[in-house]
Write a protein that holds these residues in place. Structure first.
Motif, PDB file in Angstrom:
ATOM      1  N   THR A 170      32.521  53.595  28.319  1.00  0.00           N
ATOM      2  CA  THR A 170      32.862  54.889  28.916  1.00  0.00           C
ATOM      3  C   THR A 170      34.344  55.017  29.240  1.00  0.00           C
ATOM      4  N   ALA A 171      35.143  53.998  28.946  1.00  0.00           N
ATOM      5  CA  ALA A 171      36.584  54.130  29.123  1.00  0.00           C
ATOM      6  C   ALA A 171      37.090  55.262  28.222  1.00  0.00           C
ATOM      7  N   GLU A 172      37.897  56.135  28.778  1.00  0.00           N
ATOM      8  CA  GLU A 172      38.333  57.339  28.063  1.00  0.00           C
ATOM      9  C   GLU A 172      39.026  56.993  26.748  1.00  0.00           C
ATOM     10  N   GLY A 173      38.523  57.541  25.671  1.00  0.00           N
ATOM     11  CA  GLY A 173      39.137  57.397  24.355  1.00  0.00           C
ATOM     12  C   GLY A 173      38.837  56.097  23.642  1.00  0.00           C
ATOM     13  N   LEU A 174      38.060  55.190  24.239  1.00  0.00           N
ATOM     14  CA  LEU A 174      37.859  53.884  23.618  1.00  0.00           C
ATOM     15  C   LEU A 174      37.131  53.985  22.281  1.00  0.00           C
ATOM     16  N   LEU A 175      36.017  54.688  22.263  1.00  0.00           N
ATOM     17  CA  LEU A 175      35.235  54.760  21.038  1.00  0.00           C
ATOM     18  C   LEU A 175      36.024  55.415  19.909  1.00  0.00           C
ATOM     19  N   ASP A 176      36.724  56.501  20.232  1.00  0.00           N
ATOM     20  CA  ASP A 176      37.536  57.175  19.218  1.00  0.00           C
ATOM     21  C   ASP A 176      38.660  56.274  18.722  1.00  0.00           C
ATOM     22  N   SER A 177      39.316  55.556  19.627  1.00  0.00           N
ATOM     23  CA  SER A 177      40.431  54.684  19.242  1.00  0.00           C
ATOM     24  C   SER A 177      39.966  53.593  18.285  1.00  0.00           C
ATOM     25  N   CYS A 178      38.803  53.028  18.570  1.00  0.00           N
ATOM     26  CA  CYS A 178      38.283  51.971  17.705  1.00  0.00           C
ATOM     27  C   CYS A 178      37.909  52.514  16.333  1.00  0.00           C
ATOM     28  N   TRP A 179      37.280  53.689  16.305  1.00  0.00           N
ATOM     29  CA  TRP A 179      36.899  54.290  15.026  1.00  0.00           C
ATOM     30  C   TRP A 179      38.132  54.625  14.196  1.00  0.00           C
ATOM     31  N   GLU A 180      39.151  55.179  14.843  1.00  0.00           N
ATOM     32  CA  GLU A 180      40.368  55.546  14.127  1.00  0.00           C
ATOM     33  C   GLU A 180      41.114  54.320  13.608  1.00  0.00           C
ATOM     34  N   ALA A 181      40.984  53.171  14.296  1.00  0.00           N
ATOM     35  CA  ALA A 181      41.701  51.966  13.880  1.00  0.00           C
ATOM     36  C   ALA A 181      41.114  51.341  12.624  1.00  0.00           C
ATOM     37  N   LEU A 182      39.860  51.661  12.332  1.00  0.00           N
ATOM     38  CA  LEU A 182      39.195  51.054  11.182  1.00  0.00           C
ATOM     39  C   LEU A 182      39.677  51.656   9.872  1.00  0.00           C
ATOM     40  N   PRO A 183      39.859  50.838   8.850  1.00  0.00           N
ATOM     41  CA  PRO A 183      40.133  51.378   7.519  1.00  0.00           C
ATOM     42  C   PRO A 183      38.835  51.829   6.861  1.00  0.00           C
ATOM     43  N   ALA A 184      38.940  52.484   5.724  1.00  0.00           N
ATOM     44  CA  ALA A 184      37.742  52.858   4.974  1.00  0.00           C
ATOM     45  C   ALA A 184      36.946  51.600   4.654  1.00  0.00           C
ATOM     46  N   GLY A 185      35.652  51.668   4.888  1.00  0.00           N
ATOM     47  CA  GLY A 185      34.800  50.512   4.661  1.00  0.00           C
ATOM     48  C   GLY A 185      34.622  49.635   5.883  1.00  0.00           C
ATOM     49  N   GLY A 186      35.404  49.891   6.940  1.00  0.00           N
ATOM     50  CA  GLY A 186      35.288  49.108   8.163  1.00  0.00           C
ATOM     51  C   GLY A 186      34.000  49.423   8.906  1.00  0.00           C
ATOM     52  N   ARG A 187      33.549  48.462   9.724  1.00  0.00           N
ATOM     53  CA  ARG A 187      32.295  48.634  10.454  1.00  0.00           C
ATOM     54  C   ARG A 187      32.552  48.662  11.953  1.00  0.00           C
ATOM     55  N   LEU A 188      31.756  49.467  12.652  1.00  0.00           N
ATOM     56  CA  LEU A 188      31.802  49.501  14.112  1.00  0.00           C
ATOM     57  C   LEU A 188      30.389  49.316  14.638  1.00  0.00           C
ATOM     58  N   VAL A 189      30.234  48.391  15.586  1.00  0.00           N
ATOM     59  CA  VAL A 189      28.949  48.146  16.244  1.00  0.00           C
ATOM     60  C   VAL A 189      29.193  48.191  17.740  1.00  0.00           C
ATOM     61  N   ALA A 190      28.353  48.933  18.452  1.00  0.00           N
ATOM     62  CA  ALA A 190      28.477  49.038  19.908  1.00  0.00           C
ATOM     63  C   ALA A 190      27.111  48.853  20.540  1.00  0.00           C
ATOM     64  N   ASN A 191      27.072  48.059  21.608  1.00  0.00           N
ATOM     65  CA  ASN A 191      25.838  47.800  22.356  1.00  0.00           C
ATOM     66  C   ASN A 191      25.969  48.314  23.786  1.00  0.00           C
ATOM     67  N   THR A 192      24.877  48.790  24.352  1.00  0.00           N
ATOM     68  CA  THR A 192      24.896  49.188  25.758  1.00  0.00           C
ATOM     69  C   THR A 192      23.498  49.093  26.349  1.00  0.00           C
ATOM     70  N   VAL A 193      23.461  48.991  27.693  1.00  0.00           N
ATOM     71  CA  VAL A 193      22.185  49.011  28.403  1.00  0.00           C
ATOM     72  C   VAL A 193      22.114  50.173  29.391  1.00  0.00           C
ATOM     73  N   THR A 194      23.169  51.017  29.458  1.00  0.00           N
ATOM     74  CA  THR A 194      23.184  52.109  30.436  1.00  0.00           C
ATOM     75  C   THR A 194      22.951  53.457  29.765  1.00  0.00           C
ATOM     76  N   LEU A 195      22.361  54.386  30.519  1.00  0.00           N
ATOM     77  CA  LEU A 195      22.105  55.722  29.994  1.00  0.00           C
ATOM     78  C   LEU A 195      23.393  56.456  29.678  1.00  0.00           C
ATOM     79  N   GLU A 196      24.419  56.260  30.523  1.00  0.00           N
ATOM     80  CA  GLU A 196      25.686  56.964  30.311  1.00  0.00           C
ATOM     81  C   GLU A 196      26.315  56.578  28.967  1.00  0.00           C
ATOM     82  N   SER A 197      26.358  55.282  28.698  1.00  0.00           N
ATOM     83  CA  SER A 197      26.929  54.842  27.424  1.00  0.00           C
ATOM     84  C   SER A 197      26.014  55.159  26.250  1.00  0.00           C
TER      85      SER A 197
END
Length: 431
Positions: free
Chosen positions: A336-363
């Protein structure tokens, strides 16, 4: 980066512990004809006076000095001495990176590994080679598996004792060790085998190779070759991606040789550690804002054989600035840190993978929104363990983990703004 030097001829000549007597005629002719001969002091002293070229000893540290030394002798016939096979953990790699393969001629000699395998009767294709030359002994831990045979390239005379100490510490004290010295020379010594538990702490010849026939102690923790190490393999404070979820997470990340992972919200570092254990060339950077946990990650990485894991202490996404481009990103906390998910997605090149885990409803809401924007797979992982219930046995359910995984396509659209979040998700996915 390579730099062409068309006026410079560089030939790399491999030689063994037997020196001049073991060099074939074509290599001898190169050394006699060279105007400059570069090598270690010990190697240079093995050459006869008929090799009349200027002798230049490598400075320390060696690798940064390579471009300058070649520039200083540009236009001359240069011969570089190397131990054994120059392209097997040798100077050939550094010279190729500087000159380019087309500007380099390599005349190899049998490597110490070839000699050792011949003396031991061990097929080379069945061995794993680990070099400790200029590298920490801790990296040997990743290669320790019951029944495997290892050849360890030693840094000096103290390496065998350090190898024995590491084997004892990691539960491989029953392993059989043998030190082979001055291989190929008239001073060759192959020694007697002994276990790491009984290994004498006395120095031998600095030019040696250590043979290890791995045997795990019966009560030692078993760490396999696939993701999903036992939770007790890690030092942690509860922030640990548990074994079964960790195995599923590494499966979604799909590490490949040479690839780089960003592990965001490192916790205990378990995902980054096991990413690196999948192949010796895999690299990882873990970002952890808590200094105590960051230090713990370093200890876990060293104990489990991947001391090269880079640990960045700081909060993401600010701490991501300046990091090399990742092939994959794992977010295990702080979603939930502001901009984290977008920053990580933008940093990936084509073909890159993103995996995120959470246990909270907010995330979880953030991951659902990311799934709508970018596609991929959204799954819920639930694990239950059998526990005593009075005189019977029942199931205890762990907190379910929501996981989003996606591969970035070549035409990925710009992300939409994430929904507002109510908390900073301090627990993440219990890493």
């Amino acid at each position: 980066m390579t730099r062409a030097r068309p006026t410079t001829t560089v030939t790399v000549v491999g030689l063994g512990a037997d020196g001049w007597t073991g060099i074939p005629d074509p290599s001898r002719a190169v050394l006699r004809d060279a105007e400059v001969i570069v090598g270690g002091r010990r190697q240079l002293d093995l050459l006869p006076e008929s090799c009349a070229g200027e002798r230049v000893a490598w400075p320390t540290p060696l690798r940064p000095a390579v471009p300058g030394l070649l520039d200083a002798h540009a236009g001359r016939r240069i011969a570089v001495l190397a131990s054994g096979d120059p392209m097997f953990y040798g100077i050939g790699r550094a010279l190729t990176e500087v000159l380019g393969a087309d500007a380099l001629r390599v005349l190899p000699h049998p490597s110490s590994v070839s000699y050792a395998a011949a003396r031991l009767g061990w097929p080379v294709e069945d061995l794993e080679v680990v070099t400790l030359v200029g590298r920490p002994a801790a990296r040997l831990a990743a290669a320790l598996h019951h029944g495997r045979r290892l050849l360890v390239l030693s840094a000096d005379a103290t390496t065998p004792a350090r190898v024995a100490a590491l084997l004892r510490d990691r539960g491989f004290g029953p392993s059989r060790m043998r030190v082979l010295e001055q291989l190929g020379s008239d001073r060759e010594f192959t020694g007697e085998a002994a276990t790491a538990d009984t290994w004498p702490d006395r120095p031998g010849d600095p030019l040696n190779v250590v043979a290890v026939d791995c045997r795990r102690a019966p009560d030692a923790l078993r760490t396999g070759a696939v993701p999903g190490l036992p939770d007790e393999a890690y030092e942690h404070d509860g922030q640990l991606t548990k074994r079964h979820v960790r195995a599923a997470t590494l499966g979604a990340l799909a590490p490949g040789p040479g690839e780089l992972l960003w592990d965001i919200g490192g916790g205990s570092g378990s995902v980054a550690v096991e990413w690196m254990r999948t192949h010796p060339s895999c690299r990882a950077v873990t970002v952890e804002r808590d200094p105590v946990r960051a230090e713990r990650i370093v200890r876990n990485a060293e104990r489990l054989g991947v001391p090269g894991l880079e640990v960045v202490t700081g909060a993401a996404p600010a701490a991501l600035a300046g990091l090399p481009t990742p092939d994959a990103v794992f977010i295990g906390g702080g979603l939930t840190a502001e901009g984290l998910l977008d920053s990580c997605w933008e940093a990936l090149p084509a073909g890159g993978r993103l995996v995120a885990n959470t246990v909270t409803l907010e995330s979880e809401a953030l991951l659902a929104a990311a799934h709508r924007r970018h596609g991929g797979e959204l799954v819920r992982l639930a694990v239950a363990h059998a526990v005593p219930v009075g005189g019977f046995t029942g199931w205890r359910q762990a907190m379910p983990v929501t996981q989003w995984s996606a591969r970035k396509g070549p035409d990925a659209a710009d992300p939409e703004p994430e929904p507002d979040a109510a908390s900073d998700d301090p627990a993440g996915a219990k890493r």
